[in-house]
Structures are given as C-alpha cells and as structure tokens.
Design an enzyme around this catalytic site. Sequence first.
Site, PDB file in Angstrom:
ATOM      1  N   ASP A  31       0.853  -1.190   0.000  1.00 43.63           N
ATOM      2  CA  ASP A  31       0.000   0.000   0.000  1.00 43.63           C
ATOM      3  C   ASP A  31       0.891   1.243   0.000  1.00 43.63           C
ATOM      4  O   ASP A  31       1.883   1.292   0.733  1.00 43.63           O
ATOM      5  CB  ASP A  31      -0.892  -0.025   1.256  1.00 43.63           C
ATOM      6  CG  ASP A  31      -2.081   0.902   1.156  1.00 43.63           C
ATOM      7  OD1 ASP A  31      -3.221   0.406   1.266  1.00 43.63           O
ATOM      8  OD2 ASP A  31      -1.894   2.128   0.983  1.00 43.63           O
ATOM      9  N   ASP A  51       4.204   1.977  -4.271  1.00 44.28           N
ATOM     10  CA  ASP A  51       3.160   2.269  -5.248  1.00 44.28           C
ATOM     11  C   ASP A  51       3.086   1.141  -6.292  1.00 44.28           C
ATOM     12  O   ASP A  51       4.113   0.546  -6.636  1.00 44.28           O
ATOM     13  CB  ASP A  51       3.527   3.584  -5.939  1.00 44.28           C
ATOM     14  CG  ASP A  51       2.339   4.185  -6.645  1.00 44.28           C
ATOM     15  OD1 ASP A  51       1.833   5.208  -6.146  1.00 44.28           O
ATOM     16  OD2 ASP A  51       1.929   3.646  -7.698  1.00 44.28           O
ATOM     17  N   ALA A  74      -6.273  -2.068  -4.247  1.00 46.26           N
ATOM     18  CA  ALA A  74      -5.816  -0.669  -4.325  1.00 46.26           C
ATOM     19  C   ALA A  74      -6.513   0.006  -5.499  1.00 46.26           C
ATOM     20  O   ALA A  74      -6.426  -0.477  -6.628  1.00 46.26           O
ATOM     21  CB  ALA A  74      -4.309  -0.630  -4.529  1.00 46.26           C
ATOM     22  N   THR A 117     -16.993  -3.666  -8.835  1.00 52.91           N
ATOM     23  CA  THR A 117     -18.053  -2.812  -8.270  1.00 52.91           C
ATOM     24  C   THR A 117     -19.378  -2.941  -9.012  1.00 52.91           C
ATOM     25  O   THR A 117     -19.401  -3.230 -10.219  1.00 52.91           O
ATOM     26  CB  THR A 117     -17.599  -1.332  -8.327  1.00 52.91           C
ATOM     27  OG1 THR A 117     -18.708  -0.492  -8.010  1.00 52.91           O
ATOM     28  CG2 THR A 117     -17.092  -0.931  -9.706  1.00 52.91           C
ATOM     29  N   TYR A 141     -15.240   5.777 -13.105  1.00 55.76           N
ATOM     30  CA  TYR A 141     -14.896   4.792 -12.078  1.00 55.76           C
ATOM     31  C   TYR A 141     -15.351   3.392 -12.511  1.00 55.76           C
ATOM     32  O   TYR A 141     -14.561   2.449 -12.584  1.00 55.76           O
ATOM     33  CB  TYR A 141     -15.537   5.179 -10.733  1.00 55.76           C
ATOM     34  CG  TYR A 141     -15.482   4.082  -9.703  1.00 55.76           C
ATOM     35  CD1 TYR A 141     -14.264   3.528  -9.323  1.00 55.76           C
ATOM     36  CD2 TYR A 141     -16.652   3.579  -9.126  1.00 55.76           C
ATOM     37  CE1 TYR A 141     -14.214   2.492  -8.392  1.00 55.76           C
ATOM     38  CE2 TYR A 141     -16.611   2.563  -8.202  1.00 55.76           C
ATOM     39  CZ  TYR A 141     -15.391   2.022  -7.829  1.00 55.76           C
ATOM     40  OH  TYR A 141     -15.348   1.004  -6.917  1.00 55.76           O
ATOM     41  N   ASN A 170     -22.874  -2.023  -1.509  1.00 56.92           N
ATOM     42  CA  ASN A 170     -22.442  -0.963  -0.576  1.00 56.92           C
ATOM     43  C   ASN A 170     -21.819  -1.537   0.692  1.00 56.92           C
ATOM     44  O   ASN A 170     -22.540  -1.957   1.611  1.00 56.92           O
ATOM     45  CB  ASN A 170     -23.627  -0.062  -0.247  1.00 56.92           C
ATOM     46  CG  ASN A 170     -23.984   0.819  -1.426  1.00 56.92           C
ATOM     47  OD1 ASN A 170     -24.370   0.320  -2.483  1.00 56.92           O
ATOM     48  ND2 ASN A 170     -23.833   2.108  -1.277  1.00 56.92           N
ATOM     49  N   ARG A 219     -30.253   1.208  -1.493  1.00 58.36           N
ATOM     50  CA  ARG A 219     -28.977   0.533  -1.720  1.00 58.36           C
ATOM     51  C   ARG A 219     -28.946  -0.785  -0.942  1.00 58.36           C
ATOM     52  O   ARG A 219     -29.689  -0.989   0.012  1.00 58.36           O
ATOM     53  CB  ARG A 219     -27.808   1.409  -1.234  1.00 58.36           C
ATOM     54  CG  ARG A 219     -27.591   2.674  -2.057  1.00 58.36           C
ATOM     55  CD  ARG A 219     -27.040   2.336  -3.430  1.00 58.36           C
ATOM     56  NE  ARG A 219     -26.788   3.521  -4.245  1.00 58.36           N
ATOM     57  CZ  ARG A 219     -27.689   4.089  -5.030  1.00 58.36           C
ATOM     58  NH1 ARG A 219     -28.928   3.607  -5.095  1.00 58.36           N
ATOM     59  NH2 ARG A 219     -27.378   5.146  -5.765  1.00 58.36           N
TER      60      ARG A 219
END
Length: 328
Positions: A31, A51, A74, A117, A141, A170, A219
């Site tokens: 991280d 990174d 990440a 996602t 995104y 969520n 949600r």
Amino acid sequence: MRVLVTGGAGYIGSVVTEELIKDGHEAVVYDSLYKGHRAAVIEEAKFVEADLMDGATLKATLEEHAIEAVIHMAADSLVGESVEQPAKYYRNNMVAGLNLLDAMRETSVTRLVFSSTAATYGEPLKQPIEETDATAPTNPYGESKLAFERALKWYENAYGLHYASLRYFNAAGATEHCGESHDPETHLIPIVLEAAAGTRSSVTIYGDDYPTRDGTCVRDYIHVVDLARAHILSLNILDERSAIYNLGCGGDGYSVREVIEAAREVTGLNIPVETGARRPGDPAVLIASSDKIKSELGWQPAMQDLKVIIQSAWAWMQAHPKGYEGKR
Ligand code: UFG
C-alpha cells in the site's frame, strides 16, 4: 496461502487482511498510504509501503515473499471525482492494475481476486442485478473497473491467469480494529453517524423524488466482514477457473431515510437531516442478486440486519473519534 493484498491499508483491504490472518494465511500488505492508514494493518501482517506503478518493488515483493495469490484492492473509488478527473481513474485503476498483472506474469503468480463494483452495471435495467446483466457504466470509475475485468478475461486466455472479480454493492460496518475513515468522507453511513456524534452539523439527503418507496435512493448494504469472507472463499477456485460474483445482501435493500432512522435507533441520538438536490450519477435502486456466489461457493452473509451493520460502525467510531489520525 501466502497472499499479497494491494490496498490492504484501506477500509475493506484492512478487514480482508485481518480475515486472512485469522484463517492462518500469510498476508503481505502492499500500500502506498496515499489513502490507506498504516495503523489499519494488523501487526501479524507484513507491510510494504510502495506504489503499484513501481514495477521493480512490486516484482521484488512477489518474489521475496513467494506470493501464491494476489487480492487487488488498491484503487480510487469515488464516482463524482471520477467524472471530474477521469485521467486519475484510468491511471490508478487501469494502468496501475496492468502493471500488477505484468509483475505477476514475470513471477508466475496466476491467482488473483479483484475488487470490482456494482458501478460496472450503470443504470440497471432490472432488480436484483445478476452477473449476466448488461454492463454499461455511467462514470469513469465503473468504466475503469470494467475495463480491467475485460483485460483479465484476455489475460486468462493467453497467460493462464485465474481470477475472481467481486462486484461489491455498498460495503459498510466495521470490526473492532478496522473501520471506515476517508478524507473527505462521502459514504452515507459514516456521514449519518458523524451527524449523530455531532462532528458534522447534519446529513443532506441527495434527492427525495426518486421512484422508490419513500422517494430516496435504495442501496444494498453488506457488512465489510461478510465481504471479506467472500475474498477468502474465492481463493479456493483459482487453481481451476475464473468467475465474476456480485456481493450484496439482496432483499429489499434500505432507503437513505431508512438508514437514517436505523442510525437514530442504534445511537439513541438526534440526527439533523436536510433534503438537497440529487447527486449526479446516482441510480435510484441498486440491489444485488448474490445467488451465484451462494450456490457456487456456499457464501452466506452473517450480518444482514442493517442495525447490526450500523452498530459495528458506531462502536468503531466511538473507539476512534478521530479515525486513524495520529495512529501511524
Ligand atoms: N447519500 C446521501 N447523502 C450523503 C451521502 C450519500 O443521501 O451525504 C445517498 C447517495 O445519494 C446514495 C446512498 O446515500 O443514494 C449511498 O451513497 P454512498 O455514497 O454511501 O454509496 P454509493 O451507493 O454512491 O456508492 C457505493 C460505492 C461506490 C460503488 C457503488 C456501487 O462508494 O464505489 O456503491 O453500488 F460504485
């Protein structure tokens, strides 16, 4: 298994790391601390501050710790910010991700769990959303996450990589050690609890004219530990195959007003509320069908009750009134 967790100092990554250690795996957190918190990483995990764009360190880390699988968490994950700064999202979610895949190829690591996602679906055509439904992201995104998922399919084909792509709905709640601490905070439950605690003056409801039961967005909230458990279960398929799984609790979900009411009950405190304009890009309803991961991997959420989820977030917030601030 020896597992590298990218983004393991972040909200969900820190809980995944805890659960890995609990199950007897070895975890190496990778991280940059650009958003994560060193204090969120439990002592038993190894920690590399670097990174993902630093290919040499990435490769050295995979080799040095003889990593057998990667859980790649990440990322940048704010929908609104992604519309304003698409370059940041394509770079950090797409380019940095490809850099990770290069390092994995060079070190012959072939197992990957990827944080995807519900934003890959865009404005859903039906509820609950299934993995076979159309993907049409409405922001950079979601596009960046979907683009990476698509790359994974071709990398599997050509390089023998196996992956599990987990499409989160969520995430909410906390463990005793790990909770949600973002700057700025944009997520509903921590915002509502800050208003209860008095560290924020009020909660603004982003629109109450949606076609839902009370006019506010609905949600599908999932406890972060239930989410983390799905990552560990997914490791088991990666010798054989790849898969995409939705992760939510399903049912009817909860509206913004229902979340605020549940938080009032949990905290016993007054929560000042204002009603504002819609937030651009918010679909009215997002509910997951998680039938696929339930039937294929036997995953079951253990904490579906919204009050249980909020209670855990509230307990963490009370124990960490300033988040991880000052705790490196
Ligand atoms: N909301 C408010 N007021 C606030 C904050 C949020 O009314 O101050 C509303 C939002 O409009 C939305 C709901 O509360 O209807 C939940 O908002 P969050 O920002 O907590 O979560 P999102 O559903 O917007 O986004 C989350 C993740 C994204 C992911 C998405 C996919 O943060 O990364 O779920 O479902 F893409």
